[in-house]
Design an enzyme around this catalytic site. Sequence first.
Site, PDB file in Angstrom:
ATOM      1  N   ASP A 125      12.219 -23.943  16.838  1.00  0.00           N
ATOM      2  CA  ASP A 125      11.147 -23.173  17.445  1.00  0.00           C
ATOM      3  C   ASP A 125      10.428 -23.955  18.538  1.00  0.00           C
ATOM      4  O   ASP A 125       9.836 -23.358  19.427  1.00  0.00           O
ATOM      5  CB  ASP A 125      10.148 -22.733  16.370  1.00  0.00           C
ATOM      6  CG  ASP A 125      10.728 -21.636  15.503  1.00  0.00           C
ATOM      7  OD1 ASP A 125      10.478 -20.465  15.788  1.00  0.00           O
ATOM      8  OD2 ASP A 125      11.457 -21.965  14.544  1.00  0.00           O
TER       9      ASP A 125
ATOM     10  N   GLN B 262      14.347 -15.515   4.666  1.00  0.00           N
ATOM     11  CA  GLN B 262      15.091 -15.112   5.857  1.00  0.00           C
ATOM     12  C   GLN B 262      16.579 -15.423   5.739  1.00  0.00           C
ATOM     13  O   GLN B 262      17.414 -14.743   6.337  1.00  0.00           O
ATOM     14  CB  GLN B 262      14.528 -15.800   7.103  1.00  0.00           C
ATOM     15  CG  GLN B 262      13.132 -15.354   7.483  1.00  0.00           C
ATOM     16  CD  GLN B 262      12.061 -16.295   6.968  1.00  0.00           C
ATOM     17  OE1 GLN B 262      12.231 -16.916   5.903  1.00  0.00           O
ATOM     18  NE2 GLN B 262      10.967 -16.430   7.689  1.00  0.00           N
TER      19      GLN B 262
END
Length: 379
Positions: free
Chosen positions: A253, A212
């Site tokens: 997260d 990513q």
Amino acid sequence: MADQYAHSGEDKRPTEIPVIRWEEPPEGPVLVLLDQTRLPAEEVELVCTDAPALVEAIRSLAVRGAPLLGIAGAYGVALAAARGFDVEDAAQAIEGARPTAVNLSVGVRRAEAAYRAALTTTGDPTAAATAALAAARALHQEDAEASARMAAHGLALLGELLPGGGHRILTHCNSGSLVSGGEGTAFAVALAAHRQGELRRLWVDETRPLLQGARLTAYEAARHGMAYTLLTDNAAGSLFASGEVDAVLIGADRIAADGSVANKVGSYPLAVLARYHHVPFIVVAPVTTVDPGTPDGASIEVEQRPGFEVTEITAPQVQVTGAGGGIPVAPLGTQAYNPAFDVTPPELVTAIVTEEGAVSPVTAEALAELCARSRRVTI
């Protein structure tokens, strides 16, 4: 080591295609997503007509990033309601698509609550669906505003910790506009520093196994004309040892009540390196990422992803031969350990930056006060 230097010209958006949008064609409402698995090779959209399609997009990482997952979850509930599907079933399926990302459940529950309240009041499913969509749109707008405020607070904190500018920032995974209704979380702070002429270098961790950082953060940095350098994750220690890192900026997260931070796997080793080398380790995330119901890091459910993501390499527009759709790089039958996240304890976190300000040192009491202040502002 790929090295990209800043260039002159307009500060472009990372993509000309919105990362997420609601549309209402004649055949019925749809949720349209930028497919992040195809970047940077091409900008392709996915069209979701129901909750199962969105669940698959979430699990495949076509849509990803904590704040954006919350937005997508809310829109997913609205989509189920608008198309006449069972809203409770849709909400449960979407919420369970990625268990570590608390924002996903926050978005789902917010839209579902709006739907239930309107249905109870009016008895009209159409009115309830409209209420769910309004809740999703409100969350989308709030996240854009939160992103701007996080960037401002983060830039101010960098100024306090690193006076004089010329920041060399290391980041991990992707935390820009591809994960947000605005310009992101940690990346938004680096972008603000770039716009102020205070960013000397953005060090971009490749972020294995799904890259990513290489595919998405480098893509965003290039589009914004930022000075950035890509490195493999295991080269980060060399950078620290050479004195080339002034601060680490990452997203999150889920943040437990005690300040433990779950983020893309590979974040914890950076925190250990940063502590040893006396480098600030800063987490940037909206208040919704703080989960008072999760007491500590040990209580965070860490998503375990398929082994083929490690035993195979997948790249856009590359011919594939492996069972998981990638190019095999390990012997057939190799077992792989593939947690999506790791957890960094609060004592290794210099500060947590939110839209309501920064917490430093990171303690359960300080986080609880921050969340209480956020609730008072919302009310």
